[in-house]
Design a protein around this motif. Structure first.
Motif, PDB file in Angstrom:
ATOM      1  N   GLN A  38       0.732  -1.343  -0.126  1.00 37.12           N
ATOM      2  CA  GLN A  38       0.011   0.033   0.182  1.00 37.12           C
ATOM      3  C   GLN A  38       0.843   1.487   0.129  1.00 37.12           C
ATOM      4  N   GLY A  39       2.085   1.107   0.211  1.00 33.62           N
ATOM      5  CA  GLY A  39       2.923   2.342   0.141  1.00 33.62           C
ATOM      6  C   GLY A  39       3.233   2.888   1.608  1.00 33.62           C
ATOM      7  N   VAL A  40       2.646   2.511   2.411  1.00 32.43           N
ATOM      8  CA  VAL A  40       2.410   2.693   4.024  1.00 32.43           C
ATOM      9  C   VAL A  40       4.150   2.810   4.349  1.00 32.43           C
TER      10      VAL A  40
ATOM     11  N   GLY B 198       3.696   6.739   4.165  1.00 31.36           N
ATOM     12  CA  GLY B 198       2.546   7.128   3.233  1.00 31.36           C
ATOM     13  C   GLY B 198       2.235   8.562   3.484  1.00 31.36           C
TER      14      GLY B 198
END
Length: 473
Positions: free
Chosen positions: A58-60, A83
């Protein structure tokens, strides 16, 4: 785990300034500290209910440090971009039980504000430089005071005067200064001048070449030891260099050569302000101003894993780059005259530079910078039989060429019978070093010729049992 132990762990996680993640061996997030939500952009409940695999997708977490530990089974340190766009330094440690990875404990520290401060400092430095150029740096009162305060430093070029003014302004603080620049540009001289300008000028100036101390002696030399700490230890024990810098300045030259285990110990000293001698159980408070220098790209060494990222941010508070001599040729006359004066005093004879020398001095690239210039002048002084350098009887061009060009080395013989590549390369290295030991006056000159660091030359000469044979006198 007992209820008390659980409460202790919970308190640590809940109250820590750092952002903690506790992950199981499969990557499931078991707990996070409350402040992590603001940095990573998800509520604490949502972070705990996910896996690091999902958070990375998720790119967190970019990247997930816990996944690196799962892949390698070893402690990991890296830089993350979260993120929310925050830059954090993260480190994670595996928890093994009976050889099985059961937990991963990671913590991160938000460096965004520090990065913004460093960017702001760089912008202020640039604006200050532009202001000096517009206002005429040589005419101002501050610049005039600089001339009186420079001591043995010889700077005439605008860029070096700007640099000196900046150092003079930061000297009263205790901020760590990182001096950058090629070998021989004068980082040590500027570190000493910074100390003389500081409020610690009455204290000691302790200079340490991190690459010149053997790794097996580094800890005892830096941190000191108690009586009987190891075989051969002095009966009365010994204070380390860190303690000797008390109340003054500690200058760590060639910090890029610092071994990784010592980087960890140095970082702890900087953070805690205390040092623990070998064999001791009670730490001792230390108070010094830290100045470091390197001719290496520390950021690149961080990427290759040979320099700790958190130590890099600790020492990279006020970075100051000293330009090479070829970019400030206006400094050459003053440097040459000052060096000549020292040589005249040392050898008790008054010599002058022949006018024909100056085009060569001003036109040279000087890859070894100020150190190479000083070495050249000393060789020229000692080899000239007259009061003019170079001697008119020898001819300036011939004299300059002979002194400026190091002897070339011949390649080693062909690969010997039953000789492997490692043995051949070692033999070739020894022959090159042996030839340079005969033709060049110092390990610094050899380092400049081979384009490697001086500490590397020292280690290689020791390995091959070689020493400098050439003497200018």
């Amino acid at each position: 785990m007992s209820d008390i132990d659980s409460a202790v762990v919970s308190t640590i996680v809940e109250t820590a300034n750092d952002h903690f993640f506790i992950v199981d061996g499969e990557g499931r997030v078991l707990d996070v500290s409350p402040g992590a939500a603001a940095v990573y952009g998800l509520p604490r409940e949502q972070l705990v209910g996910s896996t690091v695999q999902q958070l990375e997708a998720q790119g967190v977490l970019r990247p997930s440090i816990s996944l690196e530990v799962i892949r390698t089974g070893r402690p990991v340190q890296l830089m993350q971009v979260t993120g929310t766009g925050r830059r954090v330094i993260a480190e994670a440690h595996p928890v093994h039980v009976d050889g099985r990875l059961e937990r991963i404990v990671s913590r991160s520290r938000d460096l965004t504000d520090l990065q913004l401060l460093q960017d702001e400092y760089a912008l202020l430095q640039k604006r200050f430089s532009e202001h000096l150029k517009r206002s005429g740096a040589g005419a101002g009162q501050e610049d005039g005071q600089l001339d009186e305060a420079m001591g043995s430093l010889e700077v005439r070029s605008d860029v070096m005067r700007e640099l000196a003014l900046l150092l003079k302004r930061v000297a009263p603080s205790d901020a760590t200064v990182l001096l950058l620049g090629e070998s021989g540009v004068g980082k040590s001289a500027f570190a000493k001048q910074l100390h003389r300008w500081s409020r610690r000028r009455q204290g000691p100036f302790i200079e340490v070449n991190c690459g010149a101390i053997p790794e097996n002696l580094f800890e005892s030399e830096m941190f000191g030891y108690q009586p009987g700490a190891f075989s051969g230890a002095a009966r009365q024990g010994k204070a380390g260099l860190l303690e000797q810098a008390e109340g003054g300045t500690l200058f760590l030259d060639e910090i890029g050569e610092l071994p990784l285990p010592m980087q960890t110990k140095l970082l702890k000293v900087i953070q805690d302000g205390s040092v623990l001698r070998l064999g001791d159980t009670q730490p001792r408070r230390v108070d010094f101003r830290l100045v470091v220098a390197t001719n290496q790209d520390l950021a690149q060494r961080v990427e290759t894993g040979s320099f700790r990222l958190d130590l890099y941010y600790r020492v990279n508070v006020i970075p100051v780059t000293i330009p090479p001599l070829r970019e400030r040729r206006e400094d050459i006359p003053a440097l040459a005259e000052a060096c000549l004066e020292r040589l005249n005093q040392r050898y008790g004879q008054r010599k002058l530079l022949h006018g024909s020398v100056w085009p060569e001095l001003m036109g040279g690239d000087w890859p070894g910078n100020v150190r190479e210039l000083e070495n050249w002048l000393e060789r020229a002084w000692l080899s000239s039989p007259d009061d003019l350098i170079p001697s008119p009887t020898r001819g300036p061009a011939a004299s300059l060429t002979a002194m400026a060009t190091p002897a070339e080395t011949t390649p080693p013989a062909e690969l010997g019978e039953n000789e492997g590549l490692p043995a051949y390369l070692a033999r070739a290295e020894r022959e090159v070093l042996q030839a340079l030991c005969r033709s060049l006056p110092s390990t610094y000159a050899i380092a400049e010729r081979l384009r490697i660091s001086q500490p590397s030359v020292v280690r290689k000469l020791k390995r091959h049992g070689l020493r400098i044979e050439h003497r200018a006198d």
